[in-house]
Design an enzyme around this catalytic site. Structure first.
Site, PDB file in Angstrom:
ATOM      1  NE  ARG A  99      40.239  67.381  56.171  1.00 24.70           N
ATOM      2  CZ  ARG A  99      40.704  68.412  56.115  1.00 24.70           C
ATOM      3  NH1 ARG A  99      41.244  69.191  57.030  1.00 24.70           N
ATOM      4  NH2 ARG A  99      40.288  69.031  54.803  1.00 24.70           N
ATOM      5  CD1 TRP A 157      32.208  62.803  54.398  1.00 27.66           C
ATOM      6  CD2 TRP A 157      31.302  64.071  52.787  1.00 27.66           C
ATOM      7  NE1 TRP A 157      30.652  63.483  54.596  1.00 27.66           N
ATOM      8  CE2 TRP A 157      30.564  64.061  53.466  1.00 27.66           C
ATOM      9  CE3 TRP A 157      31.401  64.628  51.412  1.00 27.66           C
ATOM     10  CZ2 TRP A 157      28.932  64.687  53.161  1.00 27.66           C
ATOM     11  CZ3 TRP A 157      30.410  65.332  51.016  1.00 27.66           C
ATOM     12  CH2 TRP A 157      29.002  65.310  52.017  1.00 27.66           C
ATOM     13  CG  ASN A 192      40.217  67.494  50.454  1.00 30.27           C
ATOM     14  OD1 ASN A 192      38.779  67.414  50.017  1.00 30.27           O
ATOM     15  ND2 ASN A 192      40.656  68.116  51.541  1.00 30.27           N
ATOM     16  CD  GLU A 225      24.233  76.260  66.674  1.00 33.57           C
ATOM     17  OE1 GLU A 225      24.040  76.352  65.629  1.00 33.57           O
ATOM     18  OE2 GLU A 225      25.138  75.347  66.843  1.00 33.57           O
ATOM     19  CE  LYS A 256      25.943  71.885  66.943  1.00 33.88           C
ATOM     20  NZ  LYS A 256      26.321  73.237  66.509  1.00 33.88           N
TER      21      LYS A 256
HETATM   22  C1  AGP Z   1      27.941  72.819  62.727  1.00 35.79           C
HETATM   23  O1  AGP Z   1      27.761  71.943  63.991  1.00 35.79           O
HETATM   24  C2  AGP Z   1      28.005  72.002  61.654  1.00 35.79           C
HETATM   25  N1  AGP Z   1      28.735  71.121  61.624  1.00 35.79           N
HETATM   26  C3  AGP Z   1      28.052  73.007  60.363  1.00 35.79           C
HETATM   27  O2  AGP Z   1      26.839  73.717  60.241  1.00 35.79           O
HETATM   28  C4  AGP Z   1      28.955  73.936  60.354  1.00 35.79           C
HETATM   29  O3  AGP Z   1      28.948  75.106  61.124  1.00 35.79           O
HETATM   30  C5  AGP Z   1      29.352  74.740  58.718  1.00 35.79           C
HETATM   31  O4  AGP Z   1      29.459  73.508  58.035  1.00 35.79           O
HETATM   32  C6  AGP Z   1      29.794  75.769  58.403  1.00 35.79           C
HETATM   33  O5  AGP Z   1      31.032  75.588  58.724  1.00 35.79           O
HETATM   34  P1  AGP Z   1      32.333  76.651  58.759  1.00 35.79           P
HETATM   35  O6  AGP Z   1      32.004  77.475  60.275  1.00 35.79           O
HETATM   36  O7  AGP Z   1      33.447  75.966  59.039  1.00 35.79           O
HETATM   37  O8  AGP Z   1      32.290  77.327  57.712  1.00 35.79           O
END
Ligand code: AGP
Length: 593
Positions: free
Chosen positions: A27, A73, A99, A470, A474
Site C-alpha cells: 500500500r 504514508w 488510515n 501508460e 510505468k
Molecule cells: C499505476 O501504476 C499507479 N500506481 C497509479 O497511477 C494508479 O493507477 C492510480 O493511483 C489509480 O488507482 P486505482 O486504479 O486503484 O484507482
C-alpha cells in the site's frame, strides 16, 4: 495508503502484526509502529523507515492480549518516529492507528488547546486520540460512547483501531477508509484488507461507513450511528495464490506474466461459450444504450485504460469523453441530458474517484464501477459494478489490472454490439502477450542501454499515444527516469528542444494510417541525436525495429506496446537495483485527495 493490523485473544501477536504489516506494505508507507497490551499495560514501538526496522526494535512479547500495528504514508508531518502511529492521547489513555484524513483537525486542535491539550506530533491522528480521551473522561470511561461522540466531531475519513488503557477490548471505527474484521478460532482480528488475516480468519465482516464497535477474543459487537447492528459474515476472500511470489523475484514480473491468464479468466466470467451470450447485467447494457454520452472517470493507469474505453464507445457510435477524476471533481460539467458514467479503478478506493461518484450519485445519474476489488467502496456505491477478475495486484505499478480493465471494456463493446468477435480477439491478444513474454530478454537488453538516462520519451499516434502515456507512467514510477509521452505530431511543436545526444525515444507503431508519419517523427529526433527504438506490429515493421509484436486485431495492437513498456520499466528498475514492487513515495491505493 497506510496499513492497519490488529487483534485480540490467543495469538502470536509479534508474528501476526509484523508479518501482517509486511503483507500490507504494497500500500506504500514510510514509517511503522505497533502497540501491544500485556498484563494490562500498553507497550509502544515506532520508527521511521521499514517494518524490518520496526522488527529490530520490538522484543518478543508472548502472552500479549491485544496488539495493533500500522504502516504510515505521511500526509500531515514528516515520516518521523513522533509522527508514526500508534498515536496516543495526552493522558495516555488512548492509543490508536488511523488510515484516512481528518479534514477539520485544525479546528479540533484549537478546541482541544482551549481545554488544555498540547500536541507532540504534526499528525491529524493525534487529534483523534485526544478527542477520544476527552469524551472518554466526560462519559465515565465508557469507550463506546466516547467513540460515538468522537465520530460526530470528526470530518473526513478514518479507519481506526483503538486501545483504551485498562480496557480489555479492542475498539474500532470506520468511515471512508477500508477496515475488515476477521473471525479466528481463539482470537478476533482486524486489518485494512484480508491479507494479514488469510491464514487465521475463518470468516470476515466488511465494515460499512459509520460502523464502530469492539472486539473481544470471543466475538464482535457492532454499532452504527448509536444503534446495534447485526454483523454480516462472509467467507474467505482471496486465495493465497495471489500473495505468493510463486518463484518470481518480484510481484510486478509475476503480474505481467499473469496477463494472458487474466484475459482468459475475464472471458470465462463474462461470456458463455455454449449460448454465445455475454453475462453482463441486461439493465446495465440498456442504461448504456439509452445514454447520450458515456463519460469515463479515473486516475493514473486507470485513466489511461479509460482512453481505450472512450475509443471503443466511439466505435459503437456513442459520444464519449474521458476525464481525470481529480480534475472532474472540481469541474463536474456535463452538457449531456442523459450521461452514463464509467468509473475505472483497480482498488475501488481511490479518493478522487469516490469524490466524483458522490457528485454523480447526488445527481441521481447511473454509473458503472469497473474495479478489481470486490465490495470496494466504489463498487458498493455504484449503480452497476463489474469486477475485472485480475486477482490481487500486489506491485504498486498496475500491470495486469490495466490489461483486464481494457479487456472488460472490449467485452462490453461486444455485448453492446451483439458480437462475439471481441472474445476471439482477446484470446488472440493473450497469445500475442505470451509471445512478448517469451522474448522478454530482448527488452531486457534494451533496458540495459537506457538505465543511465535522465529523460526518456514515448511517442505514438492514435491508440499508440494512449499506450505511450501508460509506458511513460510505468517507466517514471518504478525506474525514476523522467519519462514523457507525446503524440507524434506534437514533437515539432516544442518537445524536440529536449532531445540531446543519446536521449532514448521509443516510437510505438500499431496503426496503418499513422505508421509512416510516426516513422518520420522518429527520424526527426534521431537526426538530432536521440537513441531511437521502434516497437512495431509485425505487418507494419521494418527490419531495423527494436521489437516487433504479433499482429492482433487493429484496435488491440497497441496493448502489446504497453506490455513492452511494462517489461522495459521492470528491467530498468532491476538494473538500477530499485525497489520494484514498492517505489518511493507511491501507494497502491490512493485513499487521500
Ligand atoms: C499505476 O501504476 C499507479 N500506481 C497509479 O497511477 C494508479 O493507477 C492510480 O493511483 C489509480 O488507482 P486505482 O486504479 O486503484 O484507482
Amino acid at each position: 495508503m497506510c496499513g492497519i493490523v490488529g487483534g485480540i485473544g490467543k495469538c502470536d501477536f509479534r508474528d501476526y502484526v509484523l508479518g501482517g504489516l509486511k503483507k500490507l506494505d504494497y500500500r506504500g508507507y514510510d514509517s511503522a509502529g505497533l502497540a501491544y497490551v500485556k498484563e494490562g499495560k500498553v507497550n509502544l514501538y515506532k520508527t521511521p523507515g521499514t517494518v524490518e526496522a520496526l522488527a529490530s526494535k520490538v522484543p518478543a512479547f508472548e502472552g500479549a492480549e491485544i496488539a495493533i500495528g500500522h504502516t504510515r504514508w505521511a500526509t500531515h508531518g514528516d515520516p518521523s518516529e513522533v509522527n508514526a502511529h500508534p498515536q496516543f492521547s495526552q493522558g495516555r489513555l488512548v492509543y490508536l492507528v488511523h488510515n484516512g484524513v481528518i479534514e477539520n483537525f485544525r479546528a479540533l486542535k484549537t478546541r482541544l488547546k482551549a481545554r488544555g491539550y498540547s500536541f507532540l506530533s504534526q499528525t491529524d491522528t493525534e487529534v483523534i486520540a485526544d478527542v477520544l480521551e476527552f469524551h472518554y473522561l466526560t462519559n465515565g470511561k465508557d469507550a463506546l460512547k466516547a467513540i460515538r461522540e468522537t465520530e460526530i466531531d470528526l470530518e473526513g475519513s478514518y479507519a481506526c483501531a483503538i486501545i483504551f488503557e485498562g480496557d480489555e477490548h479492542l475498539y474500532f471505527m470506520k468511515k471512508g477508509s477500508p477496515l475488515l474484521i476477521g473471525v479466528g478460532d481463539k482470537a478476533m482480528y482486524l486489518a485494512s484488507d484480508c491479507l494479514p488475516m488469510i491464514k487465521l480468519a475463518k470468516s470476515y465482516v466488511d465494515l460499512s461507513d459509520g460502523d464502530y464497535g469492539c472486539l473481544s477474543p470471543e466475538g464482535l459487537t457492532l454499532y452504527n450511528e448509536g444503534r446495534a447492528v447485526e454483523p454480516v459474515y462472509s467467507e474467505r476472500k482471496i486465495d493465497d495464490y495471489d500473495y505468493d511470489l510463486r518463484g518470481y523475484p518480484h510481484f510486478m514480473l509475476k503480474e505481467i506474466e499473469e496477463e494472458p491468464m487474466v484475459l482468459s479468466r475475464l472471458i470465462d466470467n463474462y461470456f458463455d461459450p455454449e449460448s454465445g451470450e455475454y453475462l453482463f447485467d441486461p439493465s446495465l447494457l440498456k442504461a448504456m444504450k439509452e445514454a447520450d454520452e458515456i463519460i469515463f472517470l479515473a486516475c493514473g493507469t486507470s485513466h489511461y485504460a479509460s482512453l481505450y474505453g472512450l475509443e471503443f464507445m466511439e466505435f459503437y457510435g456513442k459520444k464519449a469523453s474521458s476525464y481525470i477524476a481529480s480534475e472532474w471533481a472540481y469541474h463536474p460539467i456535463s452538457l449531456s441530458k442523459k450521461p452514463f458514467y464509467v468509473l475505472l479503478s483497480q482498488s475501488g478506493e481511490t479518493a478522487d474517484l469516490i469524490a466524483c461518484q458522490k457528485i454523480i450519485n447526488d445527481e441521481g445519474r447511473p454509473n458503472l464501477a469497473i474495479v478489481n476489488v470486490k465490495d470496494s467502496t466504489l463498487s458498493r456505491r455504484a449503480t452497476y459494478s463489474c469486477l475485472i477478475y485480475a486477482g490481487l495486484e500486489v506491485a504498486v505499478a498496475a500491470t495486469k489490472s490495466y490489461i483486464a480493465q481494457i479487456g472488460l471494456m472490449a467485452l462490453l463493446l461486444g455485448a453492446l454490439t451483439n458480437s462475439s468477435s471481441p472474445v476471439r480477439h482477446l484470446e488472440k491478444l493473450g497469445e500475442a502477450i505470451e509471445d512478448v513474454i517469451a522474448r522478454k530478454e530482448d527488452i531486457h537488453e534494451t533496458a540495459k542501454k537506457i538505465t543511465g538516462a535522465r529523460d526518456a520519451f514515448f511517442v505514438g499516434r492514435g491508440s499508440d499515444y494512449s499506450a505511450a502515456l501508460e509506458c511513460a507512467l510505468k517507466l517514471k514510477e518504478i525506474s525514476y527516469i523522467h519519462a514523457e509521452a507525446y503524440a507524434g505530431g506534437e514533437i515539432k511543436h516544442g518537445p524536440i528542444a529536449l532531445i540531446e545526444k543519446g536521449t532514448p525515444v521509443f516510437g510505438l507503431i500499431s496503426e496503418v494510417d499513422t505508421a509512416l508519419p510516426l516513422r518520420n517523427n522518429i527520424e526527426e529526433v534521431k537526426s538530432r541525436g536521440a537513441a531511437t527504438y521502434i516497437v512495431s506490429s509485425l505487418s507494419l515493421s521494418s527490419g531495423k525495429d527494436a521489437f516487433v509484436t504479433k499482429d492482433v486485431k487493429p484496435y488491440l495492437n497497441s496493448f502489446l506496446k504497453v506490455v513492452y513498456g511494462q517489461y522495459l520499466a521492470y528491467y530498468v528498475s532491476l538494473e538500477k537495483g530499485l525497489p520494484i514492487d514498492k517505489p518511493r513515495n507511491l501507494a497502491k491505493s490512493v485513499t487521500v485527495e
